[in-house]
Design an enzyme around this catalytic site. Structure first.
Site, short mmCIF file in Angstrom:
data_model
loop_
_atom_site.label_atom_id
_atom_site.label_comp_id
_atom_site.label_asym_id
_atom_site.label_seq_id
_atom_site.Cartn_x
_atom_site.Cartn_y
_atom_site.Cartn_z
N SER A 195 4.75 34.28 -28.66
CA SER A 195 5.16 35.41 -29.52
C SER A 195 5.97 34.92 -30.71
O SER A 195 6.59 33.85 -30.66
CB SER A 195 6.01 36.38 -28.70
OG SER A 195 7.25 35.76 -28.38
N HIS B 217 4.96 -3.78 -13.30
CA HIS B 217 6.28 -3.52 -13.87
C HIS B 217 6.82 -4.85 -14.38
O HIS B 217 6.56 -5.89 -13.77
CB HIS B 217 7.18 -2.96 -12.76
CG HIS B 217 8.37 -2.17 -13.22
ND1 HIS B 217 8.60 -1.84 -14.54
CD2 HIS B 217 9.39 -1.62 -12.52
CE1 HIS B 217 9.72 -1.12 -14.62
NE2 HIS B 217 10.21 -0.98 -13.41
N TYR C 228 0.85 -1.19 0.00
CA TYR C 228 0.00 0.00 0.00
C TYR C 228 0.89 1.24 0.00
O TYR C 228 0.75 2.13 0.84
CB TYR C 228 -0.92 -0.04 1.23
CG TYR C 228 -2.23 0.72 1.04
CD1 TYR C 228 -3.22 0.23 0.20
CD2 TYR C 228 -2.44 1.94 1.69
CE1 TYR C 228 -4.41 0.93 0.02
CE2 TYR C 228 -3.62 2.65 1.52
CZ TYR C 228 -4.60 2.14 0.69
OH TYR C 228 -5.79 2.83 0.51
N GLY C 229 1.83 1.27 -0.96
CA GLY C 229 2.77 2.40 -1.04
C GLY C 229 2.22 3.50 -1.92
O GLY C 229 1.47 4.37 -1.46
N VAL C 230 2.57 3.48 -3.21
CA VAL C 230 2.09 4.51 -4.15
C VAL C 230 1.04 3.91 -5.10
O VAL C 230 -0.07 4.41 -5.22
CB VAL C 230 3.27 5.13 -4.95
CG1 VAL C 230 2.76 6.25 -5.83
CG2 VAL C 230 4.34 5.66 -4.00
N ALA D 139 12.43 -3.86 -5.09
CA ALA D 139 13.44 -4.51 -4.24
C ALA D 139 12.78 -5.40 -3.18
O ALA D 139 13.23 -6.52 -2.93
CB ALA D 139 14.33 -3.46 -3.58
N1 LIG Z 1 5.26 4.48 -7.77
C1 LIG Z 1 4.53 4.50 -8.87
O1 LIG Z 1 3.71 5.40 -9.08
C2 LIG Z 1 4.63 3.40 -9.90
C3 LIG Z 1 4.17 3.61 -11.20
C4 LIG Z 1 4.11 2.55 -12.10
C5 LIG Z 1 4.57 1.29 -11.67
N2 LIG Z 1 5.07 1.12 -10.43
C6 LIG Z 1 5.47 -0.23 -10.00
O2 LIG Z 1 4.51 -0.67 -9.03
C7 LIG Z 1 5.14 -1.51 -8.06
C8 LIG Z 1 4.92 -0.94 -6.67
O3 LIG Z 1 5.64 0.27 -6.59
P1 LIG Z 1 5.32 1.42 -5.52
O4 LIG Z 1 6.14 2.60 -5.94
O5 LIG Z 1 3.86 1.56 -5.36
O6 LIG Z 1 5.94 0.75 -4.22
P2 LIG Z 1 6.44 1.44 -2.87
O7 LIG Z 1 7.89 1.69 -2.92
O8 LIG Z 1 5.56 2.60 -2.61
O9 LIG Z 1 6.24 0.26 -1.81
C9 LIG Z 1 5.03 -0.46 -1.70
C10 LIG Z 1 4.88 -1.21 -0.41
O10 LIG Z 1 5.96 -2.07 -0.14
C11 LIG Z 1 5.93 -2.31 1.26
N3 LIG Z 1 7.20 -2.93 1.64
C12 LIG Z 1 8.46 -2.44 1.41
N4 LIG Z 1 9.37 -3.32 1.87
C13 LIG Z 1 8.68 -4.38 2.36
C14 LIG Z 1 9.06 -5.62 2.93
N5 LIG Z 1 10.33 -5.93 3.08
N6 LIG Z 1 8.08 -6.47 3.33
C15 LIG Z 1 6.78 -6.15 3.18
N7 LIG Z 1 6.37 -4.99 2.63
C16 LIG Z 1 7.30 -4.13 2.22
C17 LIG Z 1 5.68 -0.93 1.84
O11 LIG Z 1 5.12 -1.03 3.12
C18 LIG Z 1 4.68 -0.35 0.83
O12 LIG Z 1 3.37 -0.61 1.25
C19 LIG Z 1 6.60 -1.59 -8.49
O13 LIG Z 1 6.75 -2.71 -9.31
C20 LIG Z 1 6.80 -0.31 -9.30
O14 LIG Z 1 7.86 -0.38 -10.23
C21 LIG Z 1 5.11 2.13 -9.53
MG LIG Z 2 9.20 2.89 -13.06
#
Ligand SMILES: NC(=O)c1ccc[n+]([C@@H]2O[C@H](COP(=O)([O-])OP(=O)(O)OC[C@H]3O[C@@H](n4cnc5c(N)ncnc54)[C@H](O)[C@@H]3O)[C@@H](O)[C@H]2O)c1
Ligand SMILES: [Mg+2]
Ligand SMILES: CC(C)(O)[C@@H](O)C(=O)O
Ligand SMILES: [Mg+2]
Length: 347
Positions: free
Chosen positions: A269, A123, A38-40, A100
């Site tokens: 312009s 991704h 539940y990050g981004v 990661a």
């Molecule tokens: N950030 C973006 O807007 C975006 C856009 C397109 C694609 N993506 C892809 O979406 C996927 C998620 O990216 P994101 O940026 O939302 O992720 P993020 O970095 O925001 O992390 C998401 C979650 O990972 C959890 N987390 C981190 N380490 C952990 C661990 N060791 N154990 C359990 N939970 C853990 C965090 O609590 C968080 O809820 C990735 O594959 C990214 O490449 C992201």
């Molecule tokens: Mg990317």
């Protein structure tokens, strides 16, 4: 699929008209969509799918982010669970941890990927770089991705405003014969504008290039270069920031987004027109070798390697904070803070 002509090249894409939400709901009606992380992207995708009427649960470890999920309306024990419980309940596992963290959690996720379930990514990273990530899905699960082309924050904001962020989709493994329709249904469900097809390798190579290039890395570099030249020649921070960043984000880029670059050129312009027409090619020629170097580095796997190595360090967050601080405390972005605070709508 709708055949659309993109600048002379025909592509087949999926639009909401030909693949309406009702169809997506019907395809996924028996699925429990478990959004892990539940990050981004997690909030954007899960909230949009929930509001679109899908059966969604969230799996998130306890802490600040779990509390955010609660405040977003996810109910512990009903729609919000610890990661393993969500993995067990879910039939479509949306692996939305940071790339990661996906490596670390993979052995746990794999345990719950029983035959007929689906593994969903946003991704192509994890499976493309399987030699480094160890992410090799079992053969009897569907594996696909939907990659929104923008931040999860915009995915949600645009959905709320009735707009849609475009996404790519790709199938890596079709065990049930239904991977494709499930992928497209998920793409519609998360609130995409239109969907274009790719494969996992192309998604990851283009995405790594874009974010290092014009979307973030290159643009910050060009901002810094112009700002420094203006300041070195005696222009005030206010003048340098407005002429480098504020005008671009507030005035010109929204117009380019609406009408394209030629329209923008035609609507400034004649003086600006002449100069911008004369200078875009030297900028292209000066930066193209850097873009080629970047793409080659992505293609060679170096960028993935750096991400995995650097982002898996235990002190990753602290190191990141130091680097962000360098940006935040640069004169240009401190000037930016002041400029933003003076926007009339902020009062
Ligand atoms: N950030 C973006 O807007 C975006 C856009 C397109 C694609 N993506 C892809 O979406 C996927 C998620 O990216 P994101 O940026 O939302 O992720 P993020 O970095 O925001 O992390 C998401 C979650 O990972 C959890 N987390 C981190 N380490 C952990 C661990 N060791 N154990 C359990 N939970 C853990 C965090 O609590 C968080 O809820 C990735 O594959 C990214 O490449 C992201
Ligand atoms: Mg990317
Ligand atoms: C939002 C971006 C930059 O498009 C995405 O690719 C990411 O990795 O966060
Ligand atoms: Mg991206």
């Amino acid at each position: 699929m709708a055949k659309i002509n993109f600048g002379g090249v025909e592509e087949e894409v999926v639009t909401r008209e030909e693949f309406p939400l009702e169809k997506a709901r019907e395809i996924l009606q028996d699925e429990v969509i478990a959004v892990i992380g539940y990050g981004v992207q997690g909030p954007g995708q899960s909230l949009n799918m929930r509001d679109n009427g899908f059966n969604v649960i969230v799996g998130q470890r306890k802490g600040k982010t779990y509390d955010k999920a609660v405040s977003d309306g996810w109910v512990p024990g009903e729609t919000l669970f610890e990661i393993e419980e969500a993995l067990e309940k879910g039939t479509i596992i949306c692996f939305l941890l940071s790339d990661a963290a996906q490596i670390e959690l993979w052995p746990t996720v794999k345990k719950y990927l029983t035959a007929g379930k689906s593994l969903y990514f946003s991704h192509g990273f994890g499976v493309t770089y399987k030699d480094q990530t160890g992410i090799v899905p079992p053969a009897d699960v569907d594996v696909f991705l939907v990659a929104p082309k923008g931040s999860g924050t915009s995915l949600r904001r645009m959905f709320v405003e009735g707009k849609g962020l475009n996404s790519s989709f790709a199938i890596y493994q079709d065990a049930t014969g239904k991977a494709r329709e499930k992928a497209i249904a998920m793409g519609i469900g998360v609130g995409s504008g239109y969907l274009f097809e790719t494969n996992f390798y192309k998604e990851v190579t283009s995405d790594l290039t874009g974010e290092r290039g014009t979307l973030m890395g290159a643009i910050q570099g060009i901002f810094a270069a112009q700002y420094e030249v203006l300041r070195a020649n005696g222009h005030s921070p206010s003048e340098a920031f407005n002429e480098t960043v504020e005008e671009l984000t507030q005035s010109l880029m929204p117009l380019v987004a609406e009408n394209g670059m030629d329209w923008m050129y035609a609507n400034c312009s004649t003086t600006a027109q002449r100069g911008a027409l004369d200078w875009w090619k030297p900028f292209r020629d000066a930066t193209k070798p850097v873009f080629e170097q970047l793409y080659n580095s992505v293609k060679a796997g170096e960028q993935a390697n750096i991400s995995i190595t650097r982002n898996s360090q235990p002190d990753y967050r602290e190191k990141l904070e130091e680097e962000l601080k360098e940006l935040r405390e640069s004169e240009m972005w401190r000037a930016g803070t002041a400029v933003r605070s003076l926007r009339p709508e902020r009062n």
